[in-house]
Every structure is written in structure tokens, then in C-alpha cells.
Write an enzyme that holds these catalytic residues in place. Sequence first.
Site, PDB file in Angstrom:
ATOM      1  N   GLY A 278       0.784  -1.235   0.000  1.00  0.00           N
ATOM      2  CA  GLY A 278       0.000   0.000   0.000  1.00  0.00           C
ATOM      3  C   GLY A 278       0.810   1.276   0.000  1.00  0.00           C
ATOM      4  N   CYS A 391     -16.209   3.216 -26.467  1.00  0.00           N
ATOM      5  CA  CYS A 391     -17.550   3.793 -26.595  1.00  0.00           C
ATOM      6  C   CYS A 391     -18.102   4.108 -25.220  1.00  0.00           C
ATOM      7  CB  CYS A 391     -18.451   2.828 -27.323  1.00  0.00           C
ATOM      8  SG  CYS A 391     -17.930   2.685 -29.012  1.00  0.00           S
TER       9      CYS A 391
END
Length: 463
Positions: A278, A391
Amino acid sequence: MSRSAHPAGPRHADVLPEGHYTAPADDLNALDPKVWAHTVGRDADGVVTVGGIAVTQLAEEYGTPAYILDEADFRDRARAWRTAFGTDADVFYAGKAFLSRAVVRWLDEEGLNLDVCSGGELATALSAGMPAERIAFHGNNKSPEEIERAVRAGVGRIVLDSFQEIVRVAHIAESLGKRQPVQIRITVGVEAHTHEFIATAHEDQKFGIPLAGGQAAEAVRRALQLDGLDVIGIHSHIGSQIFDMSGFEVAAHRVVGLLKDVRDEHGVELAEIDLGGGLGIAYTSDDDPREPHEIAKALSEIVTRECEGARLRTPRISVEPGRAIVGPTAFTLYEVGTVKPLEGLRTYVSVDGGMSDNIRTALYDAEYSVALASRTSDAEPMLVRVVGKHCESGDIVVKDAFLPGDLAPGDLIAVPATGAYCRSMASNYNHAMRPPVVAVRDGAARVIVRRETEEDLLRLDVG
Ligand code: LLP
């Protein structure tokens, strides 16, 4: 400092800030070493180079879009983590950030261990010859087949994620006549995002066993009773893209508290704690990540201090950085297809990839930077949004950035810091073919993951 909270932490909290952009950099041709791989620069003609090779040459040979990975930088960063943690601690590279067989071999050579979280990642690791004892197997819902494969292979540890899995792994190990080393993943009630963390008593997420209500202690109690398991330690992972060490401080405090309870109740001092991954990287010039040696020093001081307070032997520490090793080592090279100014708003720059090769902007509102790579330019900066060819109006690669005002179709642009969670989260949306990963080192380039082809797509479609 970029204030975006990272939403891919334990709870996927809705803490995204308002969209924002800063003023253009003084020199748009400059390449900030914070966000670019170590060997990246510009040649005498102004073309971006990496490992001594011009991106124009890479585009010609391998096409665009392509992930271009600086192998020397990867090795340097892996080694820096290894050296920083020394011989008293272990570094497990988190393969979910990006995994390929070449990467596994580099890790093996640089002395790192590997965290895998699926049968596919395990297969990749084993097929590239990573010694099984240096592999940690993660996941909140490992299948019995995956567990059996991992136990048979002899992985160094399986990280147990639920009460059911404790029993499942114990049975499988026993039935194979083995005693499987395991860690128990607990949730400590720390949710860390970029610059903040929240310490809570409870944790509402799918991973791990909560410390709250004595559940983690109960999990250790049960695991210690099972012959198929060798309980070697406790695991905690608190979030993603973290810069602030104080979340780790609270997590370590709570994990050590559990170790103390286990010692008091069972007379057993567990030998290891894993503090997960992390650690943040610079996606833009506003981010200031810490160096591995600072992180190693801070974590070891925190754990030592907490253990002294609890009168415990200091356990062996391990960490699992993924992004912090591979993230900065790669950039994505795109060719500009169209440049569309929208009066009074911004200019949309369409590239030949998009959300299929980098879903992070759409998914996490992630910030990236971008540079004109095939030449330099002295044109005035223009505010752009770099978008893909899919799209979908959310198909954004770089939300707000500045590029030279004379940008034109055919120019190559490069988005840095795309080494982590871009190829590994890439999709075939709109039947896009996932780009190759090209590794560059000392003037030589080679494909380590090839570009998908229409044949690859059609092979899965059995008609
Ligand atoms: N260890 C465990 C148990 C993890 O769950 C993770 C990441 C890591 C290590 C490595 O974390 P890193 O050092 O790479 O931040 N797809 C998201 C990130 C999800 C991370 C999930 N777990 C993204 O693109 O930002």
C-alpha cells in the site's frame, strides 16, 4: 500535494475530492524524475528515450499503445526494498500489481519473495521457477483446487482469510500429510488512504478476520489446535497509495496487542508479522513518496517499540509492496489520433488505447501526468483531457493536464507511472487487444508480454 484519497483501500470509501488541476509546469518538455522511470530522458532531437532507446523506434517496432518498462529501474527499486529491509525482514512483491515470467525471474535474482493471490498468479510464479517456499498465497476465497496446488507445491505461507478457510486449509494439508505454514489475516480497524487514515473499532469489508469482538483471537485459537497448520504469524494490510505512516503505527499497535493476547493465553509467541503493502508512489509532481529505507526504518521502529512495550520478542517483519516497486518503472506510449478543441472548456486528445489499458482513472478518479514524447515543443500550453477510443464518455486516461498547443495527430504521448495495476487490470472492452509490455535495458528492448491479436480474441470465441 495531490489530495486525492485512494478509494481502493479496504472499504472503498467514497472520499473522492472535487476534480482539480494545477497550473502548467514551467517547462512542458521537462520530465520530472519523480514520475518517470530512472533511465528516461530526451535525446538531442528531443525524443524521449528509455534505456537508451528512442520511443519513436519503440513505436515503430512494437506499435502503440504499449507499456514500456525500464528493467534496470525495476531491478533498482526491487533491490532498494530488499536492502532497506535487510536480512531480518522479508519483502514480498505483490504480483497483482503486474506479474509476468520475466518479472518473476528478476525478483528471484534480486532476492525478493512473491505474493500471489490466485491460481493464475501462482501458476505464473511456479512456471518461471520462483522457489515455492518464497511464495505467499493470498485471497479471500481460494478454491479447494488452488489451496491443494499451493500446499502440494510447498508455498512458504498461505494467508488465511476466514474461519472456513482455516478449516479448509488444515484439512487439505492434513490429507496430503503436510503441515502448512500460515498467517492469519486480520482487519485492525485502520482504513488508510493517501494522506489520511481512519482508525475505527470495526471494519466493514470482505478481507480478513476482524480484531473487533475477539474474532481474530478466536481464529488464532482455532488454528493453533489444528494439526495441518503451522501458525507462523499475523497479517494486516491497511490500504493503497499511502504516504502517511501513522496508519501503520496504529495497525502495528493493534497487531502487537493480539500477539500479546496470544502469548498470554496460549504461551505461544508468534514469530512473524506482515504489514502488507500500500505504499504510495508519485503519479504527478505533486506527490512525495518516501524512500524504501525510510519506510523500513519507520516500520521496524514502530514494531520494536510496540513489542518492547508488550514485553514480546520482536517478530520478523514482512511487507508486500507492489505499486511502489513496479508503478514508476513503466509508461504507456500512445499515438494521438485526434485533437478536438471545445471552445471555453478544454481540448480532447484521443489516443489509440484508453480504459482497456488503464482503468484506474475511470475506476478511482486516479491522477496521471502526460508528456509529448516524440518531440519537444515551445508552443503555448493547452489544457487537455486525454481520452481513449472506447464507446464510453468515462473513457479517460488523464483527466486534466497540459500539453503543447501544437499537438497533432501522429504525435506520440507518454503517460508515466503506469507500471502497476494497468496491464494487470486491462480488459478487452470493445474487443480491444491488450497492449504488449516491452522491457528495455541497456539499449536493448524485448517483449515480455506480447500484444494480443484478433486471433487470440477469436480463439476464445468457440462460435
Ligand atoms: N498485500 C495485500 C494483501 C494487498 O491486498 C495488496 C493490494 C498489496 C499487498 C499490494 O498493494 P500495493 O503496494 O501495490 O499498493 N487496483 C488498485 C489497487 C488494489 C490493491 C489491492 N491490494 C489500484 O489500481 O490502485
